[in-house]
Design a protein around this motif. Structure first.
Motif, mmCIF file in Angstrom:
data_model
loop_
_atom_site.group_PDB
_atom_site.id
_atom_site.type_symbol
_atom_site.label_atom_id
_atom_site.label_comp_id
_atom_site.label_asym_id
_atom_site.label_seq_id
_atom_site.Cartn_x
_atom_site.Cartn_y
_atom_site.Cartn_z
ATOM 1 N N THR A 1 -29.963 26.619 -45.692
ATOM 2 C CA THR A 1 -30.229 28.074 -45.349
ATOM 3 C C THR A 1 -29.331 28.559 -44.484
ATOM 4 O O THR A 1 -28.746 29.701 -44.427
ATOM 5 C CB THR A 1 -31.776 28.362 -45.121
ATOM 6 N N PRO A 2 -29.260 27.864 -43.233
ATOM 7 C CA PRO A 2 -28.104 28.391 -42.026
ATOM 8 C C PRO A 2 -26.741 28.524 -42.804
ATOM 9 O O PRO A 2 -26.112 29.708 -42.519
ATOM 10 C CB PRO A 2 -27.957 27.271 -41.052
ATOM 11 N N PRO A 3 -26.057 28.074 -43.510
ATOM 12 C CA PRO A 3 -24.682 28.291 -44.207
ATOM 13 C C PRO A 3 -24.812 29.569 -45.069
ATOM 14 O O PRO A 3 -23.703 30.294 -45.130
ATOM 15 C CB PRO A 3 -24.279 27.086 -45.049
ATOM 16 N N TYR A 4 -25.956 29.559 -45.743
ATOM 17 C CA TYR A 4 -26.177 30.824 -46.738
ATOM 18 C C TYR A 4 -26.431 31.871 -45.730
ATOM 19 O O TYR A 4 -25.920 33.026 -46.020
ATOM 20 C CB TYR A 4 -27.540 30.696 -47.522
ATOM 21 N N VAL A 5 -27.071 31.696 -44.727
ATOM 22 C CA VAL A 5 -26.941 32.963 -43.816
ATOM 23 C C VAL A 5 -25.730 33.276 -43.124
ATOM 24 O O VAL A 5 -25.435 34.765 -43.105
ATOM 25 C CB VAL A 5 -28.219 32.695 -42.518
ATOM 26 N N ILE B 1 -31.009 22.558 -34.449
ATOM 27 C CA ILE B 1 -29.947 21.532 -34.950
ATOM 28 C C ILE B 1 -29.047 22.286 -35.805
ATOM 29 O O ILE B 1 -27.826 22.185 -35.656
ATOM 30 C CB ILE B 1 -30.343 20.163 -35.030
ATOM 31 N N SER B 2 -29.602 22.707 -37.039
ATOM 32 C CA SER B 2 -28.440 23.363 -38.151
ATOM 33 C C SER B 2 -27.917 24.577 -37.720
ATOM 34 O O SER B 2 -26.688 24.678 -38.117
ATOM 35 C CB SER B 2 -29.653 23.410 -39.558
ATOM 36 N N PHE B 3 -28.947 25.396 -37.093
ATOM 37 C CA PHE B 3 -28.075 26.442 -36.522
ATOM 38 C C PHE B 3 -27.177 26.279 -35.558
ATOM 39 O O PHE B 3 -25.947 26.817 -35.434
ATOM 40 C CB PHE B 3 -29.317 27.573 -36.035
ATOM 41 N N ILE B 4 -27.337 25.392 -34.793
ATOM 42 C CA ILE B 4 -26.184 24.997 -33.780
ATOM 43 C C ILE B 4 -25.111 24.298 -34.460
ATOM 44 O O ILE B 4 -23.761 24.694 -34.176
ATOM 45 C CB ILE B 4 -26.823 23.994 -32.621
ATOM 46 N N LEU B 5 -25.345 23.601 -35.451
ATOM 47 C CA LEU B 5 -24.205 22.974 -36.139
ATOM 48 C C LEU B 5 -23.247 24.225 -36.943
ATOM 49 O O LEU B 5 -22.168 24.035 -36.898
ATOM 50 C CB LEU B 5 -24.753 22.113 -37.093
ATOM 51 N N PHE B 6 -24.027 24.779 -37.624
ATOM 52 C CA PHE B 6 -23.426 25.760 -38.381
ATOM 53 C C PHE B 6 -22.760 26.972 -37.711
ATOM 54 O O PHE B 6 -21.924 27.827 -38.305
ATOM 55 C CB PHE B 6 -24.282 26.267 -39.699
ATOM 56 N N TYR B 7 -23.280 27.409 -36.300
ATOM 57 C CA TYR B 7 -22.921 28.572 -35.930
ATOM 58 C C TYR B 7 -21.835 28.214 -34.691
ATOM 59 O O TYR B 7 -21.072 28.980 -34.485
ATOM 60 C CB TYR B 7 -23.894 29.578 -35.238
ATOM 61 N N GLU B 8 -22.132 27.111 -33.907
ATOM 62 C CA GLU B 8 -21.323 26.800 -32.848
ATOM 63 C C GLU B 8 -20.044 25.903 -33.240
ATOM 64 O O GLU B 8 -18.960 26.020 -32.674
ATOM 65 C CB GLU B 8 -22.015 25.953 -31.853
ATOM 66 N N PHE B 9 -20.330 25.250 -34.430
ATOM 67 C CA PHE B 9 -19.087 24.175 -35.148
ATOM 68 C C PHE B 9 -18.905 24.529 -36.282
ATOM 69 O O PHE B 9 -18.932 23.424 -37.193
ATOM 70 C CB PHE B 9 -19.648 22.883 -34.696
ATOM 71 N N PRO B 10 -18.412 25.662 -36.638
ATOM 72 C CA PRO B 10 -18.495 25.918 -38.283
ATOM 73 C C PRO B 10 -17.131 25.316 -38.803
ATOM 74 O O PRO B 10 -17.015 25.062 -39.935
ATOM 75 C CB PRO B 10 -18.065 27.456 -38.205
ATOM 76 N N PHE B 11 -16.263 24.815 -37.911
ATOM 77 C CA PHE B 11 -15.061 24.086 -38.484
ATOM 78 C C PHE B 11 -15.257 22.819 -39.101
ATOM 79 O O PHE B 11 -14.539 22.243 -39.802
ATOM 80 C CB PHE B 11 -13.773 24.224 -37.281
ATOM 81 N N ILE B 12 -16.187 22.405 -38.475
ATOM 82 C CA ILE B 12 -16.819 21.066 -39.409
ATOM 83 C C ILE B 12 -17.185 21.076 -40.682
ATOM 84 O O ILE B 12 -16.669 20.109 -41.501
ATOM 85 C CB ILE B 12 -18.096 20.358 -38.678
ATOM 86 N N LEU C 1 -24.089 35.542 -45.670
ATOM 87 C CA LEU C 1 -24.454 36.823 -45.647
ATOM 88 C C LEU C 1 -24.202 37.544 -44.472
ATOM 89 O O LEU C 1 -24.455 38.820 -44.528
ATOM 90 C CB LEU C 1 -26.324 36.918 -45.928
ATOM 91 N N LYS C 2 -23.903 36.969 -43.370
ATOM 92 C CA LYS C 2 -23.367 37.766 -42.161
ATOM 93 C C LYS C 2 -24.507 38.447 -41.655
ATOM 94 O O LYS C 2 -24.323 39.904 -41.425
ATOM 95 C CB LYS C 2 -22.236 38.564 -42.340
ATOM 96 N N LEU C 3 -25.710 37.940 -41.547
ATOM 97 C CA LEU C 3 -26.949 38.686 -40.924
ATOM 98 C C LEU C 3 -26.916 38.405 -39.453
ATOM 99 O O LEU C 3 -26.275 37.238 -38.922
ATOM 100 C CB LEU C 3 -28.143 38.210 -41.727
ATOM 101 N N GLU C 4 -28.000 39.215 -38.928
ATOM 102 C CA GLU C 4 -28.078 39.036 -37.334
ATOM 103 C C GLU C 4 -28.946 37.545 -37.002
ATOM 104 O O GLU C 4 -29.690 37.017 -37.868
ATOM 105 C CB GLU C 4 -29.279 40.260 -36.898
ATOM 106 N N PHE C 5 -28.400 36.909 -35.912
ATOM 107 C CA PHE C 5 -28.638 35.699 -35.572
ATOM 108 C C PHE C 5 -30.117 35.555 -35.429
ATOM 109 O O PHE C 5 -30.822 34.569 -35.986
ATOM 110 C CB PHE C 5 -28.159 35.173 -34.410
ATOM 111 N N TRP C 6 -30.676 36.155 -34.576
ATOM 112 C CA TRP C 6 -32.314 35.781 -34.313
ATOM 113 C C TRP C 6 -33.290 36.514 -35.118
ATOM 114 O O TRP C 6 -34.274 35.396 -35.474
ATOM 115 C CB TRP C 6 -32.587 36.715 -32.929
ATOM 116 N N GLU C 7 -32.906 37.394 -35.971
ATOM 117 C CA GLU C 7 -34.051 37.710 -37.057
ATOM 118 C C GLU C 7 -33.763 36.538 -38.295
ATOM 119 O O GLU C 7 -34.634 36.351 -38.651
ATOM 120 C CB GLU C 7 -33.494 38.935 -37.590
#
Length: 170
Positions: free
Chosen positions: A21-25, A157-168, A28-34
């Motif tokens: 779901t986090p990569p899908y988010v 963990i998944s939000f940290i991975l997909f938002y902070e380290f997207p180059f992975i 979609l370029k949605l707001e982070f906290w929501e």
């Protein structure tokens, strides 16, 4: 209205296949906290829903199967026996285990409850983990809170991975 439907879509996706779901988010370029709250709520509420639904299905099938068989007409029983014989013959000729079935059995035998708790949000799906948990660990009081904590932790963990380290993931 479009934004609310996207959040609902994220919520429903999180209740089925949580880790993707986090990569899908991100797409979609949605707001982070929501979306973070929608993903966490979707995963947790989806697990609770599937956990109790699995219990109802398992118990009702086991409860009503003998009653149903007693009331069945003889002609239908004969047809059912023929179908079961054909089904057993087909099962003998096919592969015994798929790769996924082997993985589930190996995880349960080797790691037990902890393996299902840790691997459900990332590798297994939320409905499958809920079904396995209800079937095998229904009497363990710790299973449900630990699973909910695991879902919450894997969401972070998944939000940290997909938002902070997207180059992975490119």
């Amino acid at each position: 209205m479009g934004y609310a439907l996207k959040i609902l879509n994220v919520f429903l996706l999180a209740s089925l296949k949580y880790f993707w779901t986090p990569p899908y988010v991100k797409i979609l370029k949605l707001e982070f906290w929501e979306t973070f709250l929608a993903v966490e709520a979707g995963g947790i509420l989806g697990f609770i829903f599937y956990y109790y639904l699995s219990g109802i299905i398992i118990h009702k099938i086991l409860e009503h199967l003998p009653k149903l068989y007693c009331c069945t007409p003889a002609t239908f029983k004969r047809r059912m026996e023929i179908w079961l014989d054909q089904f057993k013959e087909r099962r003998r000729n096919r592969r015994k285990f798929t790769r996924r079935n082997k993985f589930i059995v190996r995880t349960r035998m080797k790691y037990g409850m902890w393996g299902i708790i840790i691997l459900t949000p990332i590798l297994l799906s939320i409905p499958l983990g809920a079904f396995l948990g209800k079937k095998y660990y229904e009497r363990k009081r710790r299973f449900l809170p630990l699973m909910l904590f695991s879902i919450f932790l894997w969401g972070i963990i998944s939000f940290i991975l997909f938002y902070e380290f997207p180059f992975i993931f490119r």
